[in-house]
Design a protein around this motif. Structure first.
Motif, PDB file in Angstrom:
ATOM      1  N   GLU A   1       0.832  -1.206   0.000  1.00 14.27           N
ATOM      2  CA  GLU A   1       0.000   0.000   0.000  1.00 14.27           C
ATOM      3  C   GLU A   1       0.868   1.259   0.000  1.00 14.27           C
ATOM      4  O   GLU A   1       0.594   2.215  -0.739  1.00 14.27           O
ATOM      5  CB  GLU A   1      -0.925  -0.007   1.213  1.00 14.27           C
TER       6      GLU A   1
ATOM      7  N   ASN B   1      -3.649  -4.297  -2.558  1.00 12.57           N
ATOM      8  CA  ASN B   1      -3.195  -3.352  -1.538  1.00 12.57           C
ATOM      9  C   ASN B   1      -2.363  -2.231  -2.152  1.00 12.57           C
ATOM     10  O   ASN B   1      -2.470  -1.078  -1.724  1.00 12.57           O
ATOM     11  CB  ASN B   1      -2.401  -4.087  -0.459  1.00 12.57           C
TER      12      ASN B   1
ATOM     13  N   VAL C   1      -4.924   0.247  -3.703  1.00 13.13           N
ATOM     14  CA  VAL C   1      -5.651   1.137  -2.790  1.00 13.13           C
ATOM     15  C   VAL C   1      -4.714   2.229  -2.261  1.00 13.13           C
ATOM     16  O   VAL C   1      -5.168   3.344  -1.953  1.00 13.13           O
ATOM     17  CB  VAL C   1      -6.316   0.365  -1.633  1.00 13.13           C
TER      18      VAL C   1
ATOM     19  N   GLN D   1      -5.642   6.098  -2.758  1.00  8.56           N
ATOM     20  CA  GLN D   1      -5.634   7.041  -1.653  1.00  8.56           C
ATOM     21  C   GLN D   1      -4.789   8.264  -1.992  1.00  8.56           C
ATOM     22  O   GLN D   1      -5.162   9.397  -1.655  1.00  8.56           O
ATOM     23  CB  GLN D   1      -5.092   6.366  -0.390  1.00  8.56           C
TER      24      GLN D   1
ATOM     25  N   GLU E   1     -12.377   3.568   0.385  1.00  7.51           N
ATOM     26  CA  GLU E   1     -12.487   2.909   1.684  1.00  7.51           C
ATOM     27  C   GLU E   1     -13.053   1.498   1.554  1.00  7.51           C
ATOM     28  O   GLU E   1     -12.619   0.573   2.256  1.00  7.51           O
ATOM     29  CB  GLU E   1     -13.349   3.747   2.624  1.00  7.51           C
TER      30      GLU E   1
ATOM     31  N   LYS F   1     -10.265  -0.650   0.266  1.00  2.00           N
ATOM     32  CA  LYS F   1      -9.326  -0.937   1.346  1.00  2.00           C
ATOM     33  C   LYS F   1      -9.834  -2.082   2.217  1.00  2.00           C
ATOM     34  O   LYS F   1      -9.068  -2.987   2.590  1.00  2.00           O
ATOM     35  CB  LYS F   1      -9.121   0.309   2.217  1.00  2.00           C
TER      36      LYS F   1
ATOM     37  N   TYR G   1      -7.676  -5.399   2.771  1.00  3.11           N
ATOM     38  CA  TYR G   1      -7.228  -5.767   4.120  1.00  3.11           C
ATOM     39  C   TYR G   1      -7.816  -7.119   4.539  1.00  3.11           C
ATOM     40  O   TYR G   1      -7.138  -7.951   5.154  1.00  3.11           O
ATOM     41  CB  TYR G   1      -7.657  -4.712   5.140  1.00  3.11           C
TER      42      TYR G   1
END
Length: 381
Positions: free
Chosen positions: A77, A244, A247, A251, A289, A292, A296
């Motif tokens: 990430e 990951n 994202v 972001q 979000e 994510k 995760y």
């Protein structure tokens, strides 16, 4: 399954963020894009010596640090946020995992410590010229020859394939089809009959190559015929790692957009105060979000050996791809005219978003795979 990061994991993220901000600014990304190698050897060694990243998920028995997929996700990430140009996905994820899944004990002891300390860079070649990412589409053949094998075929879109020092190839026994007869092989970069050609792609931050094998000598990894299952496990982890990374990039685009709409003034007001712009930013935040959460969750599921991992990996990949491309489009649009220029950095993340969208299969293919996995298990998503 609820994902909550520990204090140690949050500290790990903070350390990575500081490192990436210092060592991978956009001017460095632009510089490396124009090089043939596509990464800085000194930076790669720093990743190994200061952060131990190449050996992050390699077991301690083979010279690594034995961390899990959640820590890998954190690292990916932050790399995606900074658009790091380094052979991490190809070597530390794909090549290391291929050896862990398929290699004999002697092969693991020979190569994994070097991959873990960054002195050896590997890649995995499994995509054929048609661009398909499924195991049953592999056409490259491996025929027994003496104590080894000879490979014949072409692999395309091999990540860091032109510069890797160890090439792991997915090939099948002559005459086999589908998922039968597949195996993984190790090939030296200077092996006879191996021709490596860099490809010109949309995303110059992640170098790809075409590899042509003509009676190329190769060493079988592990047992013959087990390649489909081995490669499947490697690709599931690669999907989670890539999700990951995506994202993180999404972001960064969201943050870039918010900073801009707060500063850009039109009609005497910051454009971020306009309701239509607020809606676009809110929609982007929601998509990021949600992606994510999927990424995760998939990482935590991998560490927990969840039997639904293939479906969760595909869910994470498809959600992250949609969120990343959506964030890239919104970022460029809300930046107005400057967002389309070479001088602005938005296009760097847009190109990475587009290439990542199709890497290892596009969102549509992964939604189909996810549903097929649920139906096979008789479960409800």
């Amino acid at each position: 399954m609820q994902v909550t990061f520990t204090d140690e994991q949050l500290q790990f993220r903070d350390t990575l963020q500081r490192f990436m901000q210092h060592r991978s600014p956009s001017r460095e990304v632009r510089r490396l894009m124009d090089t043939d190698q596509g990464f800085d050897a000194e930076l790669w060694q720093a990743l190994a010596e200061e952060l131990a990243l190449p050996g992050l998920i390699v077991p301690e028995a083979y010279g690594g640090y034995g961390f899990g997929t959640v820590e890998l996700g954190i690292a990916m990430e932050e790399m995606g946020r900074a658009l790091l140009c380094a052979p991490f996905l190809s070597s530390a994820v794909l090549a290391s995992q291929a050896l862990l899944q398929a290699g004999s004990e002697a092969q693991k002891e020979r190569w994994l410590p070097q991959l873990a300390d960054g002195t050896l860079r590997g890649c995995v070649a499994f995509t054929e010229p048609d661009g398909g990412w499924t195991c049953d589409g592999i056409a490259t053949t491996a025929a027994p020859a003496g104590s080894g094998y000879r490979l014949n075929g072409v692999k395309r879109f091999v990540i860091d394939g032109a510069t890797a020092q160890l090439v792991i190839v997915a090939a099948r026994a002559p005459g086999s089809s589908g998922l039968d007869g597949l195996s993984l092989f190790a090939v030296a970069p200077d092996a006879s009959g191996l021709e490596r050609r860099p490809l010109q792609t949309l995303d110059a931050t992640r170098k790809q190559a075409q590899l042509h094998f003509t009676d190329t000598p190769a060493e079988l990894l592990g047992q013959a015929g087990d390649g489909a299952a081995q490669l499947g496990r490697v690709l599931d982890l690669a999907l989670i790692a890539l999700a990951n990374e995506m994202v993180g990039g999404a972001q960064r685009l969201h943050d870039m957009t918010i900073d801009y709409v707060k500063l850009r003034v039109q009609f005497g007001r910051a454009i971020g105060s306009f309701q239509a712009v607020k809606h676009r930013c809110a929609d982007m935040l929601l998509e990021v979000e949600l992606a994510k959460s999927a990424a995760y969750h998939a990482a935590a599921a991998a560490d927990a050996a969840d039997p639904n991992l293939p479906a969760l990996a595909s869910l994470a990949k498809s959600a992250a791809a949609d969120a990343y491309m959506g964030a890239a489009r919104t970022c460029i649009q809300l930046h107005g005219g400057i967002g389309f220029t070479w001088d602005h950095d938005a296009h760097l993340w847009f190109k990475r978003a587009k290439s990542s969208e199709v890497l290892f299969g596009d969102p549509g293919a992964h939604r189909e795979r996810m549903l097929s996995c649920w139906l096979e298990q008789g479960a409800t998503p």
